[in-house]
Design a protein around this motif. Sequence first.
Motif, mmCIF file in Angstrom:
data_model
loop_
_atom_site.group_PDB
_atom_site.id
_atom_site.type_symbol
_atom_site.label_atom_id
_atom_site.label_comp_id
_atom_site.label_asym_id
_atom_site.label_seq_id
_atom_site.Cartn_x
_atom_site.Cartn_y
_atom_site.Cartn_z
ATOM 1 N N THR A 1 -14.564 13.960 -0.559
ATOM 2 C CA THR A 1 -13.251 14.142 0.049
ATOM 3 C C THR A 1 -12.289 13.199 -0.654
ATOM 4 N N LEU A 2 -11.109 13.709 -0.985
ATOM 5 C CA LEU A 2 -10.066 12.894 -1.597
ATOM 6 C C LEU A 2 -9.084 12.488 -0.513
ATOM 7 N N GLU A 3 -8.862 11.185 -0.374
ATOM 8 C CA GLU A 3 -7.869 10.664 0.568
ATOM 9 C C GLU A 3 -6.836 9.872 -0.224
ATOM 10 N N VAL A 4 -5.574 10.258 -0.111
ATOM 11 C CA VAL A 4 -4.497 9.554 -0.802
ATOM 12 C C VAL A 4 -3.567 8.986 0.260
ATOM 13 N N GLY A 5 -3.244 7.716 0.133
ATOM 14 C CA GLY A 5 -2.367 7.082 1.111
ATOM 15 C C GLY A 5 -1.636 5.897 0.507
ATOM 16 N N THR A 6 -0.938 5.174 1.363
ATOM 17 C CA THR A 6 -0.193 3.992 0.946
ATOM 18 C C THR A 6 -0.873 2.753 1.533
ATOM 19 N N PRO A 7 -0.514 1.558 1.026
ATOM 20 C CA PRO A 7 -1.113 0.336 1.576
ATOM 21 C C PRO A 7 -0.762 0.193 3.059
ATOM 22 N N GLY A 8 -1.605 -0.450 3.785
ATOM 23 C CA GLY A 8 -1.357 -0.648 5.211
ATOM 24 C C GLY A 8 -0.215 -1.612 5.475
ATOM 25 N N ALA A 9 0.161 -1.698 6.722
ATOM 26 C CA ALA A 9 1.274 -2.550 7.124
ATOM 27 C C ALA A 9 1.013 -4.020 6.801
ATOM 28 N N GLU A 10 -0.229 -4.453 6.902
ATOM 29 C CA GLU A 10 -0.575 -5.848 6.638
ATOM 30 C C GLU A 10 -1.246 -5.984 5.280
ATOM 31 N N ARG A 11 -0.616 -5.425 4.260
ATOM 32 C CA ARG A 11 -1.202 -5.394 2.928
ATOM 33 C C ARG A 11 -1.332 -6.787 2.319
ATOM 34 N N ALA A 12 -2.364 -6.933 1.494
ATOM 35 C CA ALA A 12 -2.528 -8.159 0.725
ATOM 36 C C ALA A 12 -1.583 -8.096 -0.473
ATOM 37 N N LEU A 13 -0.995 -9.224 -0.817
ATOM 38 C CA LEU A 13 -0.109 -9.309 -1.966
ATOM 39 C C LEU A 13 -0.896 -9.923 -3.116
ATOM 40 N N THR A 14 -1.137 -9.130 -4.144
ATOM 41 C CA THR A 14 -1.957 -9.602 -5.259
ATOM 42 C C THR A 14 -1.251 -9.495 -6.606
ATOM 43 N N GLU A 15 -0.211 -8.710 -6.696
ATOM 44 C CA GLU A 15 0.525 -8.507 -7.945
ATOM 45 C C GLU A 15 1.970 -8.958 -7.757
ATOM 46 N N HIS A 16 2.640 -9.287 -8.840
ATOM 47 C CA HIS A 16 4.048 -9.693 -8.778
ATOM 48 C C HIS A 16 4.880 -8.622 -8.071
ATOM 49 N N ARG A 17 4.633 -7.342 -8.390
ATOM 50 C CA ARG A 17 5.405 -6.249 -7.782
ATOM 51 C C ARG A 17 5.218 -6.188 -6.263
ATOM 52 N N HIS A 18 4.053 -6.626 -5.775
ATOM 53 C CA HIS A 18 3.817 -6.639 -4.332
ATOM 54 C C HIS A 18 4.754 -7.627 -3.649
ATOM 55 N N TYR A 19 4.942 -8.788 -4.272
ATOM 56 C CA TYR A 19 5.847 -9.792 -3.710
ATOM 57 C C TYR A 19 7.281 -9.278 -3.717
ATOM 58 N N VAL A 20 7.674 -8.625 -4.805
ATOM 59 C CA VAL A 20 9.026 -8.055 -4.895
ATOM 60 C C VAL A 20 9.244 -7.038 -3.774
ATOM 61 N N ARG A 21 8.239 -6.212 -3.523
ATOM 62 C CA ARG A 21 8.342 -5.190 -2.473
ATOM 63 C C ARG A 21 8.329 -5.801 -1.074
ATOM 64 N N ALA A 22 7.868 -7.036 -0.962
ATOM 65 C CA ALA A 22 7.772 -7.697 0.339
ATOM 66 C C ALA A 22 8.978 -8.591 0.633
ATOM 67 N N VAL A 23 10.028 -8.529 -0.192
ATOM 68 C CA VAL A 23 11.231 -9.316 0.082
ATOM 69 C C VAL A 23 11.750 -8.942 1.468
#
Length: 171
Positions: free
Chosen positions: A76-98
């Motif tokens: 089964t293929l499941e495609v989704g987005t990160p959860g509300a309490e996502r871990a920040l591991t990449e520079h772009r994650h921090y930018v998105r968490a402003v």
Amino acid sequence: MSTTQSERLRELLEPLVSSQGLDLEELAVDSVGRKRVLRVVVDSDTGADLDRIADVSRALSAKLDETDAMGEGEYTLEVGTPGAERALTEHRHYVRAVDRLVRFQLAEGGELVARILEVDDEGLDLEVPGVKGRKATSRRLLFPEIDKARVQVEFNRKDSKDSKDEKEEEA
């Protein structure tokens, strides 16, 4: 999932995800009973709505059907987005968490909960909420000082835009 299978799947699927204007954040194959589940997590700077998720899901499904990347047997293929309490591991994650509240595990030990105000190449400008009636304070945190970071869910925060709209309505 073996590293080799993970690498093959990433090489196969990442260009498709990118062509949809999204980033491939995570990819995992899990066994659920006799079936396998391929979980693909995608995101972008502007988020991913249901239409974009459906489009990328169809593209990934078609690509997987024409290859043997998942091997024999059903999956089964499941495609989704990160959860509300996502871990920040990449520079772009921090930018998105402003403007989001984040719990930081500090490299030297200890913990900090603060709102990200700005992100640059070296680190973050934060607002540390005041405790017991005290005013919030500013703090600079460099990336090497961060061991782990996770976005926090806020249930009672008034969005500054909403507050502004309410004040204009009252006037």
